[in-house]
Design a protein around this motif. Structure first.
Motif, PDB file in Angstrom:
ATOM      1  N   ASN A   1       0.830  -1.197   0.000  1.00 20.83           N
ATOM      2  CA  ASN A   1       0.000   0.000   0.000  1.00 20.83           C
ATOM      3  C   ASN A   1       0.867   1.250   0.000  1.00 20.83           C
ATOM      4  N   ALA A   2       1.960   1.212   0.742  1.00 17.26           N
ATOM      5  CA  ALA A   2       2.879   2.357   0.764  1.00 17.26           C
ATOM      6  C   ALA A   2       3.463   2.605  -0.623  1.00 17.26           C
ATOM      7  N   VAL A   3       3.809   1.523  -1.333  1.00 14.95           N
ATOM      8  CA  VAL A   3       4.346   1.663  -2.696  1.00 14.95           C
ATOM      9  C   VAL A   3       3.290   2.278  -3.613  1.00 14.95           C
ATOM     10  N   MET A   4       2.035   1.911  -3.433  1.00 13.73           N
ATOM     11  CA  MET A   4       0.956   2.491  -4.242  1.00 13.73           C
ATOM     12  C   MET A   4       0.855   4.002  -4.021  1.00 13.73           C
ATOM     13  N   TRP A   5       0.993   4.428  -2.757  1.00 10.96           N
ATOM     14  CA  TRP A   5       0.953   5.861  -2.459  1.00 10.96           C
ATOM     15  C   TRP A   5       2.159   6.572  -3.061  1.00 10.96           C
ATOM     16  N   VAL A   6       3.308   5.947  -2.994  1.00  9.88           N
ATOM     17  CA  VAL A   6       4.517   6.538  -3.590  1.00  9.88           C
ATOM     18  C   VAL A   6       4.319   6.681  -5.090  1.00  9.88           C
ATOM     19  N   ARG A   7       3.745   5.675  -5.698  1.00 12.64           N
ATOM     20  CA  ARG A   7       3.478   5.741  -7.143  1.00 12.64           C
ATOM     21  C   ARG A   7       2.599   6.941  -7.478  1.00 12.64           C
ATOM     22  N   ASN A   8       1.558   7.173  -6.674  1.00 11.09           N
ATOM     23  CA  ASN A   8       0.685   8.324  -6.913  1.00 11.09           C
ATOM     24  C   ASN A   8       1.452   9.636  -6.818  1.00 11.09           C
ATOM     25  N   LYS A   9       2.305   9.755  -5.808  1.00  5.33           N
ATOM     26  CA  LYS A   9       3.086  10.985  -5.643  1.00  5.33           C
ATOM     27  C   LYS A   9       4.041  11.187  -6.813  1.00  5.33           C
ATOM     28  N   LEU A  10       4.699  10.110  -7.241  1.00  7.71           N
ATOM     29  CA  LEU A  10       5.635  10.215  -8.368  1.00  7.71           C
ATOM     30  C   LEU A  10       4.892  10.560  -9.651  1.00  7.71           C
ATOM     31  N   ARG A  11       3.696  10.036  -9.798  1.00  7.93           N
ATOM     32  CA  ARG A  11       2.880  10.358 -10.981  1.00  7.93           C
ATOM     33  C   ARG A  11       2.497  11.837 -10.969  1.00  7.93           C
ATOM     34  N   GLU A  12       2.108  12.346  -9.790  1.00  2.00           N
ATOM     35  CA  GLU A  12       1.756  13.764  -9.676  1.00  2.00           C
ATOM     36  C   GLU A  12       2.942  14.665  -9.997  1.00  2.00           C
ATOM     37  N   GLN A  13       4.147  14.187  -9.714  1.00  4.90           N
ATOM     38  CA  GLN A  13       5.366  14.964  -9.982  1.00  4.90           C
ATOM     39  C   GLN A  13       5.857  14.798 -11.415  1.00  4.90           C
ATOM     40  N   GLY A  14       5.174  13.964 -12.201  1.00  7.53           N
ATOM     41  CA  GLY A  14       5.565  13.754 -13.595  1.00  7.53           C
ATOM     42  C   GLY A  14       6.688  12.756 -13.764  1.00  7.53           C
ATOM     43  N   LEU A  15       7.013  12.012 -12.711  1.00  4.51           N
ATOM     44  CA  LEU A  15       8.110  11.045 -12.782  1.00  4.51           C
ATOM     45  C   LEU A  15       7.638   9.668 -13.251  1.00  4.51           C
ATOM     46  N   LEU A  16       6.345   9.421 -13.116  1.00  9.71           N
ATOM     47  CA  LEU A  16       5.714   8.228 -13.671  1.00  9.71           C
ATOM     48  C   LEU A  16       4.592   8.675 -14.594  1.00  9.71           C
ATOM     49  N   SER A  17       4.328   7.883 -15.593  1.00 10.56           N
ATOM     50  CA  SER A  17       3.316   8.225 -16.585  1.00 10.56           C
ATOM     51  C   SER A  17       1.916   8.217 -15.969  1.00 10.56           C
ATOM     52  N   SER A  18       1.131   9.203 -16.350  1.00 13.84           N
ATOM     53  CA  SER A  18      -0.249   9.259 -15.869  1.00 13.84           C
ATOM     54  C   SER A  18      -1.226   8.676 -16.889  1.00 13.84           C
ATOM     55  N   ASN A  19      -0.717   8.267 -18.044  1.00 14.85           N
ATOM     56  CA  ASN A  19      -1.629   7.741 -19.070  1.00 14.85           C
ATOM     57  C   ASN A  19      -1.240   6.344 -19.556  1.00 14.85           C
ATOM     58  N   SER A  20      -0.572   5.576 -18.695  1.00 14.01           N
ATOM     59  CA  SER A  20      -0.250   4.195 -19.077  1.00 14.01           C
ATOM     60  C   SER A  20      -1.504   3.339 -18.902  1.00 14.01           C
ATOM     61  N   PRO A  21      -1.564   2.206 -19.588  1.00 14.73           N
ATOM     62  CA  PRO A  21      -2.752   1.346 -19.476  1.00 14.73           C
ATOM     63  C   PRO A  21      -2.988   0.901 -18.026  1.00 14.73           C
ATOM     64  N   ARG A  22      -4.218   0.600 -17.719  1.00 15.43           N
ATOM     65  CA  ARG A  22      -4.587   0.153 -16.365  1.00 15.43           C
ATOM     66  C   ARG A  22      -3.738  -1.061 -15.975  1.00 15.43           C
TER      67      ARG A  22
END
Length: 100
Positions: free
Chosen positions: A57-78
């Protein structure tokens, strides 16, 4: 519990090692291998919902933060996470800081 920030670099490294994008399950496997020696007993417990393990769950939250910062893609497939060029540069800058 292990602070969420501790999952940032392992998550970014896992994505790079997996070719830049991968299914969540593969990413979590790779992250676990990187952090398992640092996990605390509480990290391995299920959340009260009974759906997720705390560290996942912590990794999922980190993923959200990185996505908000533009470090992970926000439009990759589900179900697929992908690192951006900015995420690769950020990871590289962190590694350079560590080397100093």
């Amino acid at each position: 519990m292990t602070p969420q920030k501790a999952y940032q670099v392992p998550l970014l490294e896992a994505l790079v090692e997996l070719g830049g994008q991968a299914p969540v399950s593969k990413i979590l496997e790779r992250v676990y291998e990187k952090v398992k020696h640092n996990l605390r007993p509480k990290d391995l417990e299920m959340l009260p919902s009974g759906r997720d393990v705390r560290w996942e769950n912590a990794v999922m939250w980190v993923r959200n933060k990185l996505r908000e910062q533009g470090l992970l893609s926000s439009n990759s497939p589900r179900g697929i996470w992908a690192i951006t060029d900015a995420g690769r540069r950020y990871l590289e800058s962190l590694k350079q800081e560590e080397a100093r």
